[in-house]
Design a protein around this motif. Structure first.
Motif, short mmCIF file in Angstrom:
data_model
loop_
_atom_site.label_atom_id
_atom_site.label_comp_id
_atom_site.label_asym_id
_atom_site.label_seq_id
_atom_site.Cartn_x
_atom_site.Cartn_y
_atom_site.Cartn_z
N ARG A 76 0.82 -1.21 0.00
CA ARG A 76 0.00 0.00 0.00
C ARG A 76 0.86 1.26 0.00
O ARG A 76 0.51 2.26 -0.61
N ARG A 77 2.00 1.20 0.69
CA ARG A 77 2.90 2.36 0.71
C ARG A 77 3.40 2.68 -0.69
O ARG A 77 3.51 3.84 -1.08
N HIS A 78 3.70 1.64 -1.47
CA HIS A 78 4.25 1.85 -2.80
C HIS A 78 3.18 2.06 -3.87
O HIS A 78 3.40 2.78 -4.84
N GLY A 81 -1.71 4.82 -3.83
CA GLY A 81 -2.33 6.01 -4.39
C GLY A 81 -1.92 7.31 -3.72
O GLY A 81 -2.51 8.36 -4.02
N GLY A 82 -0.95 7.26 -2.82
CA GLY A 82 -0.43 8.49 -2.23
C GLY A 82 -1.51 9.32 -1.54
O GLY A 82 -2.35 8.80 -0.81
N VAL A 87 -7.94 7.86 3.46
CA VAL A 87 -7.56 8.41 4.76
C VAL A 87 -6.79 9.72 4.60
O VAL A 87 -6.93 10.65 5.41
N ALA A 88 -5.99 9.82 3.54
CA ALA A 88 -5.25 11.06 3.28
C ALA A 88 -6.20 12.19 2.88
O ALA A 88 -6.04 13.34 3.30
N ALA A 117 2.20 8.56 7.96
CA ALA A 117 3.61 8.86 8.18
C ALA A 117 4.41 8.75 6.88
O ALA A 117 5.33 9.53 6.63
N SER A 118 4.04 7.78 6.03
CA SER A 118 4.74 7.63 4.75
C SER A 118 4.47 8.80 3.82
O SER A 118 5.24 9.05 2.88
#
Length: 269
Positions: A76-78, A81-82, A87-88, A117-118
């Motif tokens: 998911r980090r990679h 979808g940034g 949630v973002a 955090a990422s």
């Protein structure tokens, strides 16, 4: 609700034993080094892979551990979808265009905190259950050995304490510690459906139980949030503390209820 009575640790060597003793002492847990000392349905077990929560009576379930290095969280980090992730969007990260400080008052397995955090947020995690906190600490410790992941986990700061009490005390303080966003994800109510829930949720329901005091989180959270409070809820569940949010973002199964204290864009002026 099942109770954890004692702790099982499979200790590979003296160095690992010293490490785990220090970890558990910090959380005021009891260390037991033999399998016979594990009483109750669940135990914490340590091996070369890390610390995991296990149910010895059900070998098919396997162990539950926090893994920030590989698996679904890493994927998911990679590829998640940034800042386009739900949630973002909910915390207003794209609008802010700057680092946000986030208080995650119900950290659980730390997945959402890690994602935030990422994306550059400074996240303070509260987890009151000492066994879940132990899994989080172990996950953070293992991540420190991977430079690309450690860059992320350096933005995560874990506290093993009751966030409801802590936030209430801060809200009454003359100089409270404020955060841009307070994020709440209390234990989802049991739906009663026959389909087997995910392993993590099964373990959590047994060990943590229902967050009976979830409603009490909202008011102090609103006091400590400079910009907004975000509450993650099942799609068809009632609003937390029966308080209607400013707006909601709905997904297939969940929704994010957003309580705006101040416009994020106006905070940049």
């Amino acid at each position: 609700m099942a109770r954890i009575h004692e702790l099982l640790c499979e200790l590979p060597d003296a160095q690992e034993q010293e490490k785990v003793v220090h970890l558990l002492q910090a959380l005021s847990l009891t260390l037991k080094s033999s399998a016979q000392s594990c009483v109750g349905q669940y135990c914490l077990a340590l091996n070369e892979s890390g610390l995991s929560l296990q149910k010895p009576s059900d070998k098919k379930m396997g162990g539950l551990m926090v893994d920030f290095v590989s698996g679904a969280v890493a994927y998911r980090r990679h590829h998640g979808g940034g800042t386009g992730q739900a949630v973002a969007k909910a915390i207003g990260l794209k609008q802010a265009k700057r680092t946000l400080s986030v208080l995650d008052a119900t950290a659980g397995m730390g997945t959402d905190s890690f994602i935030l955090a990422s994306l550059g947020c400074q996240v303070t995690l509260f987890e009151r259950n000492p066994y879940v906190a132990a899994l989080l600490l172990d996950g953070l410790d293992r991540a420190s050995g991977q430079p690309d992941v450690h860059v992320v986990t350096q933005n995560m700061h874990l506290l093993n304490t009751n966030s409801t009490t802590w936030m209430s005390d801060q809200a009454q303080s003359a100089h409270p510690q404020l955060f841009d966003v307070v994020y709440l994800d209390p234990m989802f109510p049991h739906t009663g459906k026959s389909a087997q829930v995910k392993k993590a949720m099964q373990y959590f329901r047994d060990i943590v139980g229902k967050d009976e005091d979830a409603d009490a989180l909202l008011e102090p959270a609103l006091t400590l949030a400079r910009l907004r409070v975000v509450v993650k809820r099942p799609k068809n569940s009632p609003y937390l503390n029966a308080r209607t949010p400013t707006l909601s973002l709905e997904g297939k199964a969940n929704r994010f209820d957003i309580y705006v204290n101040k416009s994020i864009t106006s905070s940049l002026d």
